[in-house]
Scaffold this motif. Structure first.
Motif, PDB file in Angstrom:
ATOM      1  N   SER A   1       0.820  -1.131  -0.143  1.00 34.21           N
ATOM      2  CA  SER A   1      -0.053   0.027  -0.064  1.00 34.21           C
ATOM      3  C   SER A   1       0.858   1.448  -0.125  1.00 34.21           C
ATOM      4  N   SER A   2       2.016   1.180   0.659  1.00 34.76           N
ATOM      5  CA  SER A   2       2.788   2.512   1.047  1.00 34.76           C
ATOM      6  C   SER A   2       3.787   2.601  -0.747  1.00 34.76           C
TER       7      SER A   2
ATOM      8  N   VAL B   1      -7.270   2.278   5.384  1.00 33.10           N
ATOM      9  CA  VAL B   1      -8.061   1.712   6.598  1.00 33.10           C
ATOM     10  C   VAL B   1      -8.890   0.619   6.300  1.00 33.10           C
ATOM     11  N   GLN B   2      -9.322   0.603   5.060  1.00 29.82           N
ATOM     12  CA  GLN B   2      -9.998  -0.739   4.735  1.00 29.82           C
ATOM     13  C   GLN B   2      -9.088  -1.871   4.778  1.00 29.82           C
ATOM     14  N   ILE B   3      -7.872  -1.699   4.243  1.00 23.96           N
ATOM     15  CA  ILE B   3      -6.961  -2.947   4.401  1.00 23.96           C
ATOM     16  C   ILE B   3      -6.619  -3.206   5.691  1.00 23.96           C
TER      17      ILE B   3
ATOM     18  N   TYR C   1      -0.041  -4.961   9.667  1.00 19.40           N
ATOM     19  CA  TYR C   1      -0.616  -3.653   9.691  1.00 19.40           C
ATOM     20  C   TYR C   1       0.457  -2.436   9.455  1.00 19.40           C
ATOM     21  N   ILE C   2       1.644  -2.951   9.396  1.00 18.40           N
ATOM     22  CA  ILE C   2       2.556  -2.004   9.243  1.00 18.40           C
ATOM     23  C   ILE C   2       2.775  -1.330   7.760  1.00 18.40           C
ATOM     24  N   ASP C   3       2.442  -2.011   6.760  1.00 17.35           N
ATOM     25  CA  ASP C   3       2.479  -1.308   5.397  1.00 17.35           C
ATOM     26  C   ASP C   3       1.233  -0.219   5.253  1.00 17.35           C
ATOM     27  N   PRO C   4      -0.266  -0.777   5.498  1.00 17.31           N
ATOM     28  CA  PRO C   4      -0.932   0.245   5.477  1.00 17.31           C
ATOM     29  C   PRO C   4      -1.109   1.376   6.662  1.00 17.31           C
ATOM     30  N   SER C   5      -0.472   1.073   7.687  1.00 15.90           N
ATOM     31  CA  SER C   5      -0.257   2.064   8.777  1.00 15.90           C
ATOM     32  C   SER C   5       0.740   3.134   8.275  1.00 15.90           C
TER      33      SER C   5
END
Length: 298
Positions: A36-37, A101-103, A184-188
């Motif tokens: 995502s990033s 957020v959805q991820i 959760y690291i990538d979407p965060s």
């Protein structure tokens, strides 16, 4: 003026070539890693790149002289362009936050941290090279659009470096009690990047609106002009009663209302003071117009 026009076009073309190269690389890596990033970087760069094309067409208009029909030339068009560009970037950023957020709600995103970290660190080094080149060419320039473009490269450097370090940290978390947080690291990171991305474009929109409606520039700019003007009038029998400053896009107009200690105003003195003030202010402004307006005591 033609040299400046060619110079600015060269800066934009370098930025466009760099953005295209990195956008393609980010698109390929986003597809391979499903990160995502990286996707956010890719879409952000794509939105920025889309706006560079129209600006290349706008540049020649910004160097046209002012006329009675267009007293401010096309400088306000540049302010409008910056507003549109930053608004698009804010809209894209909001969409990416929603996507991230959805991820997170769906349980996060598993990516190959080693590949992402290596790619982002390499990308950061490449962005530093492009930024250094543009910064070098832009030393003698004062263009809001170029400054906005330099900001985008600065953000690319910071975000790529930050993402690379974050995924290096993810590798270190694998053998710890915090390994549950890895998905959760990538979407965060994408959300944190998005929040950071919104600050400067929002400021640019506010400044662009002020410029578009011809508000006075920031206080530090007014103070700088006032210091320069007062300094050059110290040796003349005139006092500055009022400063009227308009700045829109890269152009600035300074009207200096002066009062004479007597009824006599010497044109030669005013011309000399005018030339001195304009020469010094040109060091801070790309295109500046200065007028001295004598007024009588009431």
């Amino acid at each position: 003026m033609n040299n400046k026009l060619r110079f600015e076009k060269r800066i934009i073309q370098i930025s466009m070539a760099g953005s295209t190269l990195f956008m393609i690389a980010e698109g390929i890596m986003a597809y391979i890693t499903r990160s995502s990033s990286i996707l956010m970087d890719c879409i952000f760069d794509t939105a920025d790149l889309i706006m560079i094309g129209p600006f290349l067409l706008l540049i020649p208009l910004l160097y046209k002289p002012v006329t009675e029909k267009r007293p401010y030339g096309f400088s306000q068009v540049e302010s409008l362009f910056v507003i549109i560009k930053c608004s698009i970037l804010l809209g894209v950023t909001a969409q990416l936050v929603f996507y991230s957020v959805q991820i997170i709600i769906k349980g996060g995103n598993h990516v190959n941290a080693g590949i992402v970290a290596a790619f982002e660190m390499s990308l950061s080094m490449g962005c530093i090279v492009i930024y250094a080149i543009l910064k070098h060419y832009n030393k003698s320039f004062s263009s809001p659009s170029i400054k906005a473009d330099l900001y985008m490269w600065k953000i690319d450097i910071i975000s790529s470096l930050g993402v690379g370090l974050a995924f290096i940290a993810q590798i270190m978390l694998k053998e710890t009690n915090l390994n549950w947080f890895i998905p959760y690291i990538d979407p965060s990171i994408a959300i944190i990047m998005a929040i950071g991305f919104t600050i400067e474009p929002f400021k640019m929109i506010v400044e662009g609106i002020k410029s578009l409606v011809l508000f006075a520039p920031k206080m530090e700019i007014m103070d700088h002009i006032r210091v320069v003007v007062n300094k050059h009038f110290e040796d003349y029998p005139y006092t500055v009663s009022f400063l009227d400053v308009i700045q829109t896009g890269r152009k600035a107009w300074v009207e200096i209302y002066i009062k004479s200690e007597s009824d006599i105003v010497k044109i030669s003195q005013l011309k000399k003071a005018h030339d001195e003030i304009k020469k010094e202010l040109r060091e801070s402004f790309d295109q500046i117009y200065v007028e001295l307006i004598p007024e009588s005591f009431e």
